[in-house]
Design a protein around this motif. Sequence first.
Motif, mmCIF file in Angstrom:
data_model
loop_
_atom_site.group_PDB
_atom_site.id
_atom_site.type_symbol
_atom_site.label_atom_id
_atom_site.label_comp_id
_atom_site.label_asym_id
_atom_site.label_seq_id
_atom_site.Cartn_x
_atom_site.Cartn_y
_atom_site.Cartn_z
ATOM 1 N N GLN A 52 45.410 45.869 30.233
ATOM 2 C CA GLN A 52 46.088 46.487 29.258
ATOM 3 C C GLN A 52 46.156 46.033 27.900
ATOM 4 O O GLN A 52 46.152 46.496 26.823
ATOM 5 N N GLU A 53 46.154 44.428 27.811
ATOM 6 C CA GLU A 53 45.892 43.981 26.542
ATOM 7 C C GLU A 53 44.300 44.366 25.854
ATOM 8 O O GLU A 53 44.371 44.677 24.659
ATOM 9 N N LEU A 54 43.520 44.470 26.686
ATOM 10 C CA LEU A 54 42.069 44.978 26.306
ATOM 11 C C LEU A 54 42.115 46.452 25.651
ATOM 12 O O LEU A 54 41.752 46.843 24.597
ATOM 13 N N ALA A 55 43.031 47.220 26.483
ATOM 14 C CA ALA A 55 43.185 48.680 25.990
ATOM 15 C C ALA A 55 43.797 48.545 24.734
ATOM 16 O O ALA A 55 43.424 49.486 23.823
ATOM 17 N N ASP A 56 44.872 47.770 24.515
ATOM 18 C CA ASP A 56 45.664 47.988 23.268
ATOM 19 C C ASP A 56 44.685 47.212 22.085
ATOM 20 O O ASP A 56 44.911 47.849 20.831
ATOM 21 N N MET A 57 43.730 46.328 22.286
ATOM 22 C CA MET A 57 42.985 45.914 21.312
ATOM 23 C C MET A 57 42.008 46.957 20.902
ATOM 24 O O MET A 57 41.341 46.903 19.828
ATOM 25 N N THR A 58 41.455 47.620 21.861
ATOM 26 C CA THR A 58 40.171 48.540 21.687
ATOM 27 C C THR A 58 40.431 49.941 21.339
ATOM 28 O O THR A 58 39.835 51.028 20.861
ATOM 29 N N GLY A 59 41.817 50.415 21.866
ATOM 30 C CA GLY A 59 42.061 51.922 21.986
ATOM 31 C C GLY A 59 41.654 52.602 23.002
ATOM 32 O O GLY A 59 41.795 53.734 22.993
ATOM 33 N N ILE A 60 40.796 51.920 23.852
ATOM 34 C CA ILE A 60 40.529 52.485 24.996
ATOM 35 C C ILE A 60 41.492 52.853 26.248
ATOM 36 O O ILE A 60 42.144 51.890 26.393
ATOM 37 N N LEU A 61 41.758 53.894 26.709
ATOM 38 C CA LEU A 61 42.687 54.110 27.492
ATOM 39 C C LEU A 61 42.542 53.123 28.918
ATOM 40 O O LEU A 61 41.411 53.142 29.469
ATOM 41 N N PRO A 62 43.652 52.623 29.206
ATOM 42 C CA PRO A 62 43.618 51.800 30.628
ATOM 43 C C PRO A 62 42.822 52.401 31.834
ATOM 44 O O PRO A 62 41.886 51.674 32.314
ATOM 45 N N SER A 63 43.068 53.401 31.908
ATOM 46 C CA SER A 63 42.603 54.343 33.029
ATOM 47 C C SER A 63 41.127 54.446 32.813
ATOM 48 O O SER A 63 40.155 54.280 33.650
ATOM 49 N N ASN A 64 40.425 54.526 31.603
ATOM 50 C CA ASN A 64 39.096 54.646 31.173
ATOM 51 C C ASN A 64 38.462 53.251 31.555
ATOM 52 O O ASN A 64 37.298 53.047 31.997
ATOM 53 N N LEU A 65 39.165 52.179 31.049
ATOM 54 C CA LEU A 65 38.743 50.724 31.236
ATOM 55 C C LEU A 65 38.627 50.433 32.862
ATOM 56 O O LEU A 65 37.626 50.055 33.117
ATOM 57 N N ALA A 66 39.607 51.050 33.439
ATOM 58 C CA ALA A 66 39.408 50.721 34.938
ATOM 59 C C ALA A 66 38.302 51.464 35.598
ATOM 60 O O ALA A 66 37.545 50.799 36.466
ATOM 61 N N ARG A 67 37.949 52.636 35.274
ATOM 62 C CA ARG A 67 36.987 53.522 35.681
ATOM 63 C C ARG A 67 35.540 52.860 35.411
ATOM 64 O O ARG A 67 34.639 52.525 36.360
ATOM 65 N N PHE A 68 35.350 52.528 34.245
ATOM 66 C CA PHE A 68 34.000 51.634 33.741
ATOM 67 C C PHE A 68 33.819 50.217 34.286
ATOM 68 O O PHE A 68 32.714 50.006 34.808
ATOM 69 N N GLU A 69 35.052 49.648 34.463
ATOM 70 C CA GLU A 69 34.833 48.277 35.263
ATOM 71 C C GLU A 69 34.594 48.407 36.509
ATOM 72 O O GLU A 69 33.953 47.534 37.217
ATOM 73 N N LYS A 70 34.954 49.713 37.354
ATOM 74 C CA LYS A 70 34.421 49.840 38.468
ATOM 75 C C LYS A 70 33.165 50.300 38.634
ATOM 76 O O LYS A 70 32.494 50.829 39.768
ATOM 77 N N ALA A 71 32.495 50.626 37.492
ATOM 78 C CA ALA A 71 31.128 51.118 37.352
ATOM 79 C C ALA A 71 30.959 52.538 37.819
ATOM 80 O O ALA A 71 30.083 52.947 38.487
ATOM 81 N N THR A 72 31.874 53.373 38.006
ATOM 82 C CA THR A 72 32.003 54.799 38.369
ATOM 83 C C THR A 72 31.471 55.602 37.221
ATOM 84 O O THR A 72 31.278 56.789 37.316
ATOM 85 N N ARG A 73 31.503 55.029 36.223
ATOM 86 C CA ARG A 73 30.928 55.770 34.903
ATOM 87 C C ARG A 73 30.153 54.896 33.899
ATOM 88 O O ARG A 73 30.144 53.633 34.192
#
Length: 99
Positions: A52-73
Amino acid sequence: MIEKDAYRAEKEARERRLMAYSDKIQNRMMEASSEIIDELVAERHRQKVTQQELADMTGILPSNLARFEKATRIPTLVVLEKYAAALGKHLELRLVDEE
């Protein structure tokens, strides 16, 4: 009629080669981005930054962060750079010969 059949056969063969080449590149990029993502996630954890903090800093949606951290995208370079910059890091790209 034979020329049309030969043309169609060659066209299909080109399309198959292109798909195989595209799949090879896609797989290589998945592996490379997976390694970078693992490093970024490890750094995020080391710095005790939440998604959430990273999402706030980057403007990337938390759901998108979670998806790319799981390497599904496969994230774009812009997204990777935003992620890295939020952690005080940057990416370096190099052009190298094929192995």
